[in-house]
Design an enzyme around this catalytic site. Sequence first.
Site, PDB file in Angstrom:
ATOM      1  N   ALA A 121      42.591   2.970 -16.022  1.00  0.00           N
ATOM      2  CA  ALA A 121      42.565   4.362 -15.575  1.00  0.00           C
ATOM      3  C   ALA A 121      43.589   4.537 -14.474  1.00  0.00           C
ATOM      4  O   ALA A 121      43.869   3.604 -13.720  1.00  0.00           O
ATOM      5  CB  ALA A 121      41.171   4.754 -15.072  1.00  0.00           C
ATOM      6  N   GLN A 140      45.463   3.351  -9.248  1.00  0.00           N
ATOM      7  CA  GLN A 140      45.102   3.031 -10.621  1.00  0.00           C
ATOM      8  C   GLN A 140      44.183   1.825 -10.623  1.00  0.00           C
ATOM      9  O   GLN A 140      44.154   1.045  -9.669  1.00  0.00           O
ATOM     10  CB  GLN A 140      46.338   2.786 -11.478  1.00  0.00           C
ATOM     11  CG  GLN A 140      47.248   1.665 -11.019  1.00  0.00           C
ATOM     12  CD  GLN A 140      48.621   1.761 -11.693  1.00  0.00           C
ATOM     13  OE1 GLN A 140      49.161   2.849 -11.890  1.00  0.00           O
ATOM     14  NE2 GLN A 140      49.195   0.612 -12.043  1.00  0.00           N
ATOM     15  N   ASP A 145      33.451  14.717  -3.366  1.00  0.00           N
ATOM     16  CA  ASP A 145      34.409  14.809  -4.468  1.00  0.00           C
ATOM     17  C   ASP A 145      33.741  14.414  -5.793  1.00  0.00           C
ATOM     18  O   ASP A 145      34.216  13.506  -6.493  1.00  0.00           O
ATOM     19  CB  ASP A 145      35.605  13.892  -4.186  1.00  0.00           C
ATOM     20  CG  ASP A 145      36.777  14.157  -5.138  1.00  0.00           C
ATOM     21  OD1 ASP A 145      36.873  15.287  -5.655  1.00  0.00           O
ATOM     22  OD2 ASP A 145      37.585  13.240  -5.357  1.00  0.00           O
TER      23      ASP A 145
END
Length: 714
Positions: free
Chosen positions: A201, A207, A348
């Site tokens: 991902a 990443q 978030d």
Amino acid sequence: MVLVGRLTPPHLFLPLTAGSRFKPKRLPSLTHLASSRRLSYSTFAAATAVDTFSQKSGYLFELSDSEAESMLDYDIAKIAAIYRRKPLILIRRLFQIGTTLGRWFALRYIDSLMERGDIMFKIRAVELRMILVELGPAYVKIAQAVSSRPDLISPSYVEELSLLQDQIAPFSNEVAFSTMEEELGLAMDELFLEITPVPVAAASLGQVYQAKLYPSGQMVAVKVQRPGVQAAISLDILLMRFLAGVIRRTGKFNTDLQAVVDEWASNLFREMDYRKEAENGVKFRELYGGLQDVFVPQMYVEETTRKVLIMEWVEGQKLSEVKDLRLVEVGVYCSFNQLLEYGFYHADPHPGNLLRTYDGKLAYLDFGMMGEFNQELRDGFIEACLHLVNRDFDALARDFVTLGLLPSTADREAVTVALTGVFQNAVTKGVRNISFGDLLGDLGITMYKFKFRIPSYFFLVIRSLAVLEGIAISFNPDYKVLGSTYPWIARKVLTDSSPKLRTSLRDLLYTEGVFRIDRLESLLTESLRATTDKSLVKKQAQDSRIVTKEILSFMLSEKGSFVRDILIEETAKGLDALGLATVNSITSTAAAFLPFPASIPIFPMTEEDITNLRSLLQLMQLMSGLQDNENLHKSAGKIIPYKNQTLDSRDIAQVLNQLTSIQEVMPILSALIELPPEKQQQFYSLPADLTARLLSRMAARSVRRYFVTGTQDN
């Protein structure tokens, strides 16, 4: 960032033999990886795509070591000082932003003029996503927040912007692996037994690779920070902060928009320090990892550095893809605990950070952006919800002052009128039908008119709730996050021991000294819905005995002591009024049968006595499992008419019959038998307390009537 999918097949790991140093050339070819059917196309596409952020914005990384070091923590003065010495980079960035976004908006305008907006919609959505990736992490973060609200933006934009959550083109593997070795101070073979040769991902800040730790073999996720993000974000925040100041001055906003940018930037800078993220993850796991159906991965704090994070690997699927509304309810419950119990919350929670594990739990990921909600604000938020539901808009205006949304000098009466206009229609439909998104939209105009301030914490709190509602309505358009949160708020108000909330509860239950049984009934009914077990809610709706048992269990618990005390007091008032009515009825009946006229004193019942007697009936009906406010009041109103202040013998007989009715008493008795022994013992001690209060009221009434009234007569 989402860590999702089944374990990577063994042949897709990069084996690291003992004693060998990592060399990029040892990676299997991307062509070979693409030919494997077990490797998803999205992973291959991500691995082969061009890192447009580095390609288009690489000039932003040109900082000296000392300059980069000074940007590790958010300090707008230091950032401004650095870029004042780099006017060419500043001008080039402004030109880049202006031309890319300006061109896109111009094309959208041309589309509308040529009436081809619908045809070009999908194309423009793709172009916007590519522009945001090119501009970098700051713009991607903003887009991620918007992408979780399919009710606010077009599905085409939702689809494209949602790709920014975990499908951004990764940067070079060579850079990533070199960063791991440099940060952790060990060769790759001393760190991992195996590691995927391409990231599983990629997101705006970094990443993720899947790996097996050396020597334990534990499966972990390794997140590596994208190069250059600190410099790019620093410059973009400097520009956004300048723009916020211009907008505030020209738009005459009461909100300090630059402070809002500072709050967001501070959180973003903390998110770029993976050591703080690991500490946040540990704290989050301690507070919420034990909640039912909630999973929080383990963080490897000792192995984590500023740019490399190692955490437990999580198997699952994105919550937004599996359409599991029960887990959304679990998320609402967890968010309630975060916001209103402990005040430490995930700021978030976009779909890429919420997974459904394969054993049916809700997994939280990415703890870089967290928020703190202090006790005063938590209490103010609860009170605001209570006053909103109960249509107390004057009190709601006061709550807005407490929450820092409204200046204390504002015209409170005018604000109350405006809030009434905004919320009246919403609450008329019932708390379960209040749309969080709609309220925010309708409130915006009023907030601008009265120069509301937007505290820096407000955006993070609202965003965390709005994202959850956005995920839910993507597969259930009728879902309302406030309706799902209110049961937990009701339970919190009924059980919390804080003096402030207890005062709020008493103020809510008494209007000008009159007990509002309807409000207590509403709170109790809603609190019974505060469960993530849908089958239990269904059983409660169908079986009044279960409702009675739940109410009794709560009343006899330590947490229910405050409400229990109120109920005993109101029962004593009702029995006192019933005793007075009974004595008067017997006295007047006896006087009618005397063969001679006699003056027998009768004490007329006051309006308060009638109200207390009616409340007594309603309490009995509530305890017997009646959950319909309207029927509860109609039933009591038929027995004791609202305009009647004299009760004859037939009225008294009807009241006594209602209070001793088998249909009313049996649910209470049957529920009592099923309670634990300690709660049964607590129940048996209630008559003594009730008798003491009743005798106290009777004595006080006698003193008032015989001594105070007698003194006035003399």
